[in-house]
Write a protein that holds these residues in place. Structure first.
Motif, PDB file in Angstrom:
ATOM      1  N   ARG A 118       0.813  -1.224   0.000  1.00 34.29           N
ATOM      2  CA  ARG A 118       0.000   0.000   0.000  1.00 34.29           C
ATOM      3  C   ARG A 118       0.848   1.277   0.000  1.00 34.29           C
ATOM      4  NH1 ARG A 118      -2.978  -3.453   3.501  1.00 34.29           N
ATOM      5  NH2 ARG A 118      -5.077  -3.889   2.710  1.00 34.29           N
ATOM      6  N   ILE A 119       2.137   1.136  -0.243  1.00 34.31           N
ATOM      7  CA  ILE A 119       3.038   2.289  -0.189  1.00 34.31           C
ATOM      8  C   ILE A 119       2.583   3.414  -1.119  1.00 34.31           C
ATOM      9  CG2 ILE A 119       5.360   3.097  -0.775  1.00 34.31           C
ATOM     10  CD1 ILE A 119       6.458   0.478   0.319  1.00 34.31           C
ATOM     11  N   LEU A 120       2.240   3.093  -2.326  1.00 32.72           N
ATOM     12  CA  LEU A 120       1.866   4.115  -3.305  1.00 32.72           C
ATOM     13  C   LEU A 120       0.573   4.836  -2.929  1.00 32.72           C
ATOM     14  CD1 LEU A 120       2.724   2.288  -6.657  1.00 32.72           C
ATOM     15  CD2 LEU A 120       4.080   4.004  -5.433  1.00 32.72           C
ATOM     16  N   ARG A 121      -0.250   4.212  -2.091  1.00 37.20           N
ATOM     17  CA  ARG A 121      -1.513   4.828  -1.677  1.00 37.20           C
ATOM     18  C   ARG A 121      -1.422   5.524  -0.325  1.00 37.20           C
ATOM     19  NH1 ARG A 121      -5.803   0.153  -2.065  1.00 37.20           N
ATOM     20  NH2 ARG A 121      -3.984  -1.147  -1.689  1.00 37.20           N
ATOM     21  N   SER A 122      -0.249   5.498   0.291  1.00 35.17           N
ATOM     22  CA  SER A 122      -0.086   6.105   1.610  1.00 35.17           C
ATOM     23  C   SER A 122      -0.297   7.619   1.547  1.00 35.17           C
ATOM     24  CB  SER A 122       1.310   5.807   2.169  1.00 35.17           C
ATOM     25  OG  SER A 122       1.526   6.500   3.379  1.00 35.17           O
ATOM     26  N   LYS A 123      -1.125   8.118   2.449  1.00 40.01           N
ATOM     27  CA  LYS A 123      -1.387   9.557   2.515  1.00 40.01           C
ATOM     28  C   LYS A 123      -0.709  10.207   3.724  1.00 40.01           C
ATOM     29  CE  LYS A 123      -5.861   9.214   0.169  1.00 40.01           C
ATOM     30  NZ  LYS A 123      -7.328   9.486   0.271  1.00 40.01           N
ATOM     31  N   ILE A 124      -0.228   9.386   4.644  1.00 43.46           N
ATOM     32  CA  ILE A 124       0.401   9.927   5.857  1.00 43.46           C
ATOM     33  C   ILE A 124       1.809  10.425   5.548  1.00 43.46           C
ATOM     34  CG2 ILE A 124       1.169   9.382   8.199  1.00 43.46           C
ATOM     35  CD1 ILE A 124      -1.072   7.393   8.419  1.00 43.46           C
ATOM     36  N   VAL A 125       2.604   9.606   4.860  1.00 45.04           N
ATOM     37  CA  VAL A 125       3.955  10.022   4.441  1.00 45.04           C
ATOM     38  C   VAL A 125       4.180   9.568   3.006  1.00 45.04           C
ATOM     39  CG1 VAL A 125       4.966   9.979   6.745  1.00 45.04           C
ATOM     40  CG2 VAL A 125       4.979   7.893   5.368  1.00 45.04           C
ATOM     41  N   LYS A 126       5.069  10.257   2.327  1.00 51.67           N
ATOM     42  CA  LYS A 126       5.430   9.896   0.955  1.00 51.67           C
ATOM     43  C   LYS A 126       6.922  10.132   0.760  1.00 51.67           C
ATOM     44  CE  LYS A 126       0.946  10.925  -1.214  1.00 51.67           C
ATOM     45  NZ  LYS A 126       0.669   9.535  -1.608  1.00 51.67           N
ATOM     46  N   GLY A 127       7.546   9.285  -0.033  1.00 50.99           N
ATOM     47  CA  GLY A 127       8.961   9.467  -0.331  1.00 50.99           C
ATOM     48  C   GLY A 127       9.789   8.241   0.013  1.00 50.99           C
ATOM     49  N   LYS A 128      10.942   8.124  -0.633  1.00 44.40           N
ATOM     50  CA  LYS A 128      11.811   6.963  -0.439  1.00 44.40           C
ATOM     51  C   LYS A 128      12.479   6.930   0.936  1.00 44.40           C
ATOM     52  CE  LYS A 128      12.930   6.379  -5.351  1.00 44.40           C
ATOM     53  NZ  LYS A 128      14.019   6.319  -6.357  1.00 44.40           N
ATOM     54  N   LYS A 129      12.578   8.086   1.609  1.00 43.50           N
ATOM     55  CA  LYS A 129      13.282   8.114   2.887  1.00 43.50           C
ATOM     56  C   LYS A 129      12.558   7.324   3.975  1.00 43.50           C
ATOM     57  CE  LYS A 129      11.345  12.391   4.857  1.00 43.50           C
ATOM     58  NZ  LYS A 129      11.685  13.714   5.415  1.00 43.50           N
ATOM     59  N   TRP A 130      11.278   7.027   3.757  1.00 41.18           N
ATOM     60  CA  TRP A 130      10.501   6.289   4.757  1.00 41.18           C
ATOM     61  C   TRP A 130      10.598   4.775   4.553  1.00 41.18           C
ATOM     62  CZ3 TRP A 130       9.104   9.433   8.518  1.00 41.18           C
ATOM     63  CH2 TRP A 130       8.911  10.778   8.222  1.00 41.18           C
ATOM     64  N   ARG A 131      11.223   4.348   3.472  1.00 41.78           N
ATOM     65  CA  ARG A 131      11.322   2.911   3.189  1.00 41.78           C
ATOM     66  C   ARG A 131      12.651   2.377   3.711  1.00 41.78           C
ATOM     67  NH1 ARG A 131      12.259  -0.892  -1.319  1.00 41.78           N
ATOM     68  NH2 ARG A 131      10.603  -2.471  -1.259  1.00 41.78           N
ATOM     69  N   GLY A 132      12.570   1.588   4.778  1.00 40.19           N
ATOM     70  CA  GLY A 132      13.770   1.050   5.399  1.00 40.19           C
ATOM     71  C   GLY A 132      13.825  -0.459   5.305  1.00 40.19           C
ATOM     72  N   TYR A 133      14.939  -1.004   5.776  1.00 37.49           N
ATOM     73  CA  TYR A 133      15.148  -2.454   5.724  1.00 37.49           C
ATOM     74  C   TYR A 133      15.474  -2.958   7.116  1.00 37.49           C
ATOM     75  CZ  TYR A 133      17.086  -7.006   4.433  1.00 37.49           C
ATOM     76  OH  TYR A 133      17.337  -8.348   4.329  1.00 37.49           O
ATOM     77  N   THR A 134      14.802  -4.034   7.522  1.00 37.56           N
ATOM     78  CA  THR A 134      15.063  -4.661   8.818  1.00 37.56           C
ATOM     79  C   THR A 134      15.865  -5.929   8.583  1.00 37.56           C
ATOM     80  OG1 THR A 134      12.914  -3.845   9.594  1.00 37.56           O
ATOM     81  CG2 THR A 134      14.021  -5.484  10.953  1.00 37.56           C
ATOM     82  N   ALA A 135      17.144  -5.896   8.957  1.00 35.67           N
ATOM     83  CA  ALA A 135      18.026  -7.034   8.687  1.00 35.67           C
ATOM     84  C   ALA A 135      17.597  -8.281   9.448  1.00 35.67           C
ATOM     85  CB  ALA A 135      19.458  -6.659   9.048  1.00 35.67           C
TER      86      ALA A 135
END
Length: 276
Positions: A118-135
Motif C-alpha cells: 500500500r506504499i503508493l496509496r499512503s497519505k500519511i507520508v510519501k517518499g523513499k526516505k521512509w522505506r527502510g530495511y530490517t536485517a
C-alpha cells in the motif's frame, strides 16, 4: 491488569508532573489536560490504543464523569502532543538526576505506517526516505524507526523518531546529548561510528560501547563482548514489551497522530515500569 487504583496512580503522577513544570490551562474546561493524558495512557496500556474504549471505561466507572466525546477528546489530545514528550522527559530526568543512572542502552525498532503493498496509496507520508530495511526480519518496511534509550534496568528514558531509511548511527548525536557526563551507552553494531564515538567522549564525556563486528578495527575482549550482549538483551525485552501494547495496525490519518500514539505506548510502558 486494569484496576481503578492503577488509573488513579497514573493520574496522580501526571497531575504532579503538570504542576511541576508549571503547566497552565483554562479553568473553564470540562476536563483537565491531566485527565486527557491519563485517558490516552489508559488507552495505550490496556486497550491497544483504542481511545473510544478508554473514554467509555473512564466514564462508566465514574473516574471522569464529564468525559468528552471522541471528536473533542481527539482534538484536545492533538493540541498537547508536545506536552506528552515533555512529561516523558521529566520522568526520564528522575532516573538520570535523582537515581544517578550511569548505564544506558540504545536500540531501534521499525514501526510500519502501512503494508508494503500500500506504499503508493499512503497519505500519511510519501517518499523513499521512509522505506527502510530490517536485517533481523529480512524485509523492507515503510514507516519510522524508533530510537529508544533505556536505563540499565530497561526503563525508557528517551526516544527519537527517524525516517525508516536513515542509518541508526546518524541518530547518535541527539541520543548522546541527552545523557549525563561519564555515562556509558551500550548499542549494537549498527551504531558503530568511530568518529562519533571519539566525539562523544571528547565533547560529552559519554563512552559509547557498541558491539563490534569480526573485522572491527577496535575489537572487543571476550568479557567486553559478553557484557554488551547482556545489556542488549535488556533493551530488546523492553522493545518487546512496547510491541505487545500495539494493536494489529496503528490507525492514524496524519503523521502527527501516528507519532502521538507511538509516544503514548512508550510513555505508558515507562510509567508502568516505574510504578511497578
Amino acid at each position: 491488569m486494569l484496576t481503578q487504583d492503577k488509573v488513579i496512580a497514573i493520574y496522580c503522577i501526571i497531575d504532579d508532573l503538570m504542576k511541576g513544570i508549571g503547566h497552565a490551562e483554562d479553568t473553564r474546561r470540562r476536563i483537565s489536560d491531566s485527565e486527557v493524558v491519563t485517558t490516552a495512557l489508559v488507552s495505550a496500556l490496556y486497550f491497544g490504543g483504542n481511545q473510544v474504549h478508554a473514554i467509555h471505561f473512564m466514564k462508566h466507572f465514574g473516574l471522569i464523569p464529564m468525559m468528552l466525546d471522541k471528536s473533542r477528546f481527539n482534538r484536545r489530545l492533538h493540541a498537547i502532543g508536545e506536552l506528552l514528550s515533555r512529561l516523558f522527559i521529566e520522568v526520564g530526568k528522575y532516573f538520570k538526576e535523582v537515581c544517578c543512572e550511569m548505564h544506558y542502552i540504545v536500540d531501534s525498532f521499525p514501526v510500519a505506517i502501512c503494508d508494503n503493498i500500500r506504499i503508493l496509496r499512503s497519505k500519511i507520508v510519501k517518499g523513499k526516505k521512509w522505506r527502510g530495511y530490517t536485517a533481523s526480519m529480512r524485509r523492507y518496511f515503510y514507516g519510522v524507526k524508533v530510537q529508544l534509550v533505556t536505563t540499565g534496568g530497561g526503563i525508557p528514558i528517551a526516544f527519537h523518531f527517524t525516517p525508516g531509511k536513515q542509518a541508526d548511527c546518524r541518530a547518535l548525536d541527539k541520543i548522546i546529548a541527552d545523557l549525563p557526563p561519564e555515562a556509558s551507552l551500550y548499542a549494537d553494531s549498527a551504531y558503530t561510528d568511530y568518529q562519533r564515538e571519539d566525539l562523544a567522549l571528547e565533547k560529552y564525556q559519554v563512552l559509547v560501547k557498541s558491539q563490534r563486528k569480526n573485522n572491527s578495527k577496535r575489537p572487543d575482549s571476550t568479557e567486553q563482548a559478553r557484557l554488551k550482549t547482556t545489556m542488549r538483551k535488556k533493551v530488546e525485552a523492553t522493545i518487546s514489551d512496547i510491541k505487545k501494547l500495539f494493536p494489529r495496525t496503528i490507525h492514524a490519518v496524519t503523521l502527527n497522530g501516528f507519532l502521538i500514539k507511538l509516544i503514548l505506548f512508550i510513555f505508558g510502558l515507562q510509567l508502568n515500569k516505574s510504578i511497578n
